[in-house]
Design an enzyme around this catalytic site. Structure first.
Site, PDB file in Angstrom:
ATOM      1  N   ASN A  94       0.813  -1.218   0.000  1.00  0.00           N
ATOM      2  CA  ASN A  94       0.000   0.000   0.000  1.00  0.00           C
ATOM      3  C   ASN A  94       0.848   1.271   0.000  1.00  0.00           C
ATOM      4  OD1 ASN A  94      -2.124  -1.731   0.009  1.00  0.00           O
ATOM      5  ND2 ASN A  94      -2.723  -1.373   2.144  1.00  0.00           N
ATOM      6  N   THR A 139     -13.571  38.082 -32.580  1.00  0.00           N
ATOM      7  CA  THR A 139     -14.416  37.705 -31.448  1.00  0.00           C
ATOM      8  C   THR A 139     -15.636  37.044 -32.086  1.00  0.00           C
ATOM      9  OG1 THR A 139     -15.612  39.804 -31.430  1.00  0.00           O
ATOM     10  CG2 THR A 139     -13.671  39.658 -30.004  1.00  0.00           C
ATOM     11  N   HIS A 140     -16.187  36.051 -31.437  1.00  0.00           N
ATOM     12  CA  HIS A 140     -17.296  35.273 -32.016  1.00  0.00           C
ATOM     13  C   HIS A 140     -16.918  34.660 -33.364  1.00  0.00           C
ATOM     14  CE1 HIS A 140     -19.934  37.439 -29.091  1.00  0.00           C
ATOM     15  NE2 HIS A 140     -19.101  38.425 -29.378  1.00  0.00           N
ATOM     16  N   SER A 261      -5.409  11.961 -48.936  1.00  0.00           N
ATOM     17  CA  SER A 261      -6.585  11.107 -48.861  1.00  0.00           C
ATOM     18  C   SER A 261      -6.356   9.916 -49.773  1.00  0.00           C
ATOM     19  CB  SER A 261      -7.810  11.890 -49.321  1.00  0.00           C
ATOM     20  OG  SER A 261      -8.765  11.020 -49.872  1.00  0.00           O
ATOM     21  N   LYS A 267      -6.236  16.379 -51.599  1.00  0.00           N
ATOM     22  CA  LYS A 267      -6.411  16.685 -50.175  1.00  0.00           C
ATOM     23  C   LYS A 267      -5.105  16.904 -49.433  1.00  0.00           C
ATOM     24  CE  LYS A 267      -9.813  15.950 -47.826  1.00  0.00           C
ATOM     25  NZ  LYS A 267     -10.940  16.554 -47.207  1.00  0.00           N
ATOM     26  N   ASN A 269      -4.718  17.138 -45.438  1.00  0.00           N
ATOM     27  CA  ASN A 269      -5.473  17.146 -44.174  1.00  0.00           C
ATOM     28  C   ASN A 269      -4.576  17.433 -42.979  1.00  0.00           C
ATOM     29  OD1 ASN A 269      -7.797  16.421 -45.608  1.00  0.00           O
ATOM     30  ND2 ASN A 269      -7.290  14.247 -45.459  1.00  0.00           N
ATOM     31  N   TYR A 301      -6.716   2.426   2.041  1.00  0.00           N
ATOM     32  CA  TYR A 301      -6.535   1.850   0.723  1.00  0.00           C
ATOM     33  C   TYR A 301      -7.729   0.989   0.341  1.00  0.00           C
ATOM     34  CZ  TYR A 301      -4.688  -0.886  -3.154  1.00  0.00           C
ATOM     35  OH  TYR A 301      -4.532  -1.476  -4.382  1.00  0.00           O
ATOM     36  N   LYS A 309      -4.278   4.100 -12.493  1.00  0.00           N
ATOM     37  CA  LYS A 309      -3.072   4.116 -13.328  1.00  0.00           C
ATOM     38  C   LYS A 309      -3.292   4.264 -14.826  1.00  0.00           C
ATOM     39  CE  LYS A 309      -0.830   1.447  -9.827  1.00  0.00           C
ATOM     40  NZ  LYS A 309      -2.111   1.488  -9.053  1.00  0.00           N
TER      41      LYS A 309
HETATM   42  N1  ARG Z   1      -1.620  -3.313  -7.555  1.00  0.00           N
HETATM   43  C1  ARG Z   1      -2.053  -2.601  -6.408  1.00  0.00           C
HETATM   44  C2  ARG Z   1      -2.466  -1.169  -6.795  1.00  0.00           C
HETATM   45  O1  ARG Z   1      -2.164  -0.779  -7.853  1.00  0.00           O
HETATM   46  C3  ARG Z   1      -0.961  -2.528  -5.415  1.00  0.00           C
HETATM   47  C4  ARG Z   1      -1.419  -2.443  -4.003  1.00  0.00           C
HETATM   48  C5  ARG Z   1      -2.104  -3.675  -3.597  1.00  0.00           C
HETATM   49  N2  ARG Z   1      -2.331  -3.684  -2.183  1.00  0.00           N
HETATM   50  C6  ARG Z   1      -3.120  -4.604  -1.628  1.00  0.00           C
HETATM   51  N3  ARG Z   1      -3.254  -4.546  -0.356  1.00  0.00           N
HETATM   52  N4  ARG Z   1      -3.732  -5.489  -2.349  1.00  0.00           N
HETATM   53  O2  ARG Z   1      -3.115  -0.480  -6.059  1.00  0.00           O
END
Ligand code: ARG
Length: 442
Positions: A94, A139-140, A261, A267, A269, A301, A309
């Site tokens: 975590n 403008t506009h 094109s 064209k 583009n 967590y 991600k």
């Molecule tokens: N892959 C997890 C994430 O991206 C990592 C942390 C996982 N922690 C856990 N207690 N399962 O958040």
């Protein structure tokens, strides 16, 4: 379960950050006497070897091992045995993932900052070249007043300068280390969080372990700054799309930034500009996406946070592409200066200059001057001519006080040259601002 649970397919992008974090953690464990010098050395060598494997494409990522943290740790234990199993002492995935994402965002900010600066440099160069190139100001999206291409480009330099400022603010606020929070409550091991924070270039460790593992506001803030920057790029991209349209004909992009094109041979583009414009959608989507992941999430967590991600990586990558393409187009584009000037003359663009002249020379109240000018524009429109071509008698028929001197303010060159107020469009202002920016960026 494996399919929904595993994150290795995308979080492997953070392998450098994961190894950096582990090196700092191991050095600290040695420092406080939890690892022997030999164990720490073995960990260091093992992690270096793993970095080489990943870089060289020989590392085998395993979905069964879930994420980058467990993949690296398992491989480390493979290579060095028990010392590898001791690395996770006083640490949890975590705080490890919180650290890795933070390091990743910080690296992304540093990369984007340089890229935005490069884009600004390109704009400043072209602005300096075209400080005196008159073009229509809108403008506009209707002809409003003459401006210069240099002034227009420098407007984007200002926006991008603030984008850098927003990223710098975000970086300053996020630059604290979550490592040491462990699972959520800290640890009983005598770890030194000040040391790991310093080794990793943070200002210090976070003050609350629950906050350290539970918060992603820095990632949201980063994405918001990216979305704003992307929005600026998309406005410029839209202008490139308009300006390269033959009905405008303001600029041309070379073959390196246009596409053809498959069916229409004529064209050209502006695909790069269109894609810069479109990528704003996914970048903005990433901010909204992460806000939705985090809203209502109880401390601390939750696996929900693994969903931070993909949007994050994708947004940073999209902005990187957008900035590179924009800088490329800025350096590539060829303005049609004569056409820009002609366009600036159209649409009675110096009507404001005429009204201002009536105020200055005949002391008319501005509202009356506005009214008189409106009648003169109508007269020119009826005759199918531009304001500067309206004969003096026709002007005097509307207001008898008007003299020959009025014509000197009706050219587009006189119009832009007169706008010397702070931040105004006068070429001398634009030249000065371009020089100031060039110096600041150097
Ligand atoms: N892959 C997890 C994430 O991206 C990592 C942390 C996982 N922690 C856990 N207690 N399962 O958040």
């Amino acid at each position: 379960m494996t399919a929904i649970n595993a994150s290795i397919s995308f979080d492997r992008k953070m392998w450098r950050q994961d190894i950096r974090g582990s090196l700092a953690h191991a050095a600290m464990l040695k420092h406080v006497g939890i690892l022997t010098a030999e164990e720490e050395a073995a960990i260091r060598d093992g992690l270096a070897a793993i970095a080489t494997e990943i870089e060289g494409g020989t590392f085998t990522f395993s979905e069964a091992l879930e994420d980058i943290h467990m993949n690296v740790e398992a491989r480390l234990t493979d290579r060095i045995g028990d010392a590898g199993k001791r690395l996770h002492t006083g640490r949890s995935r975590n705080d490890q993932v919180a650290l890795d994402v933070r390091l990743w965002v910080r690296d992304a900010i540093d990369g984007l900052d340089g890229q935005i600066a490069d884009c600004m440099t390109a704009l400043v160069e072209r602005a300096g070249e075209h400080a005196g190139s008159v073009m229509p100001g809108f403008t506009h999206l209707q002809p409003a007043q003459p401006t210069t291409l240099g002034h227009h480009l420098l407007a984007y330099v200002e926006m991008l300068g603030r984008d850098r400022g927003r990223l710098a603010d975000c970086r300053a606020r996020m630059n604290e280390s979550p490592l040491g929070a462990a699972a959520l409550c800290g640890t009983g091991f005598p770890i030194d969080t000040h040391m790991t924070a310093a080794v990793l270039g943070f200002d210090g460790p976070m003050r609350n372990s629950l906050d350290a593992v539970a918060s992603r506001d820095y990632a949201i803030e980063f994405l918001a700054a990216c979305a704003i920057c992307a929005t600026h790029l998309s406005r410029f991209a839209e202008e490139i799309v308009l300006w390269t349209n033959p009905y405008f004909g303001f600029i041309k992009l070379s073959d390196s930034f246009s596409t053809g094109s498959s069916i229409m041979p004529q064209k050209r583009n502006p695909d790069a500009a269109e894609l810069v414009r479109a990528k704003t959608g996914r970048i903005t989507g990433a901010v909204v996406g992460l806000l939705m992941v985090m809203k209502g999430l109880p401390l601390t967590y939750g696996k929900d946070m693994q969903e931070d991600k993909e949007g994050l990586f994708d947004a940073a990558e999209s902005l990187t592409l957008g900035l590179a393409a924009t800088a490329g187009m800025v350096r590539d584009l060829k303005p049609d200066v004569a056409r820009l000037r002609d366009a600036a003359r159209a649409g009675f663009s110096t009507a404001t200059d005429l009204a201002d002249w009536l105020v200055r020379e005949l002391h008319l109240p501005f509202r009356d001057a506005h009214h008189v000018t409106g009648r003169l524009v109508k007269e020119a429109e009826t005759r199918g001519i531009d304001l500067p071509d309206l004969p003096l008698e026709a002007m005097q028929a509307v207001h008898p006080g008007i003299t020959d001197a009025v014509y000197s303010v009706l050219t587009v060159e006189a119009s832009v040259a007169s706008r010397t107020s702070h931040g105004g469009t006068a070429p001398e202002n634009v030249r000065r601002m371009a020089a100031a920016w060039r110096e600041r960026l150097a």
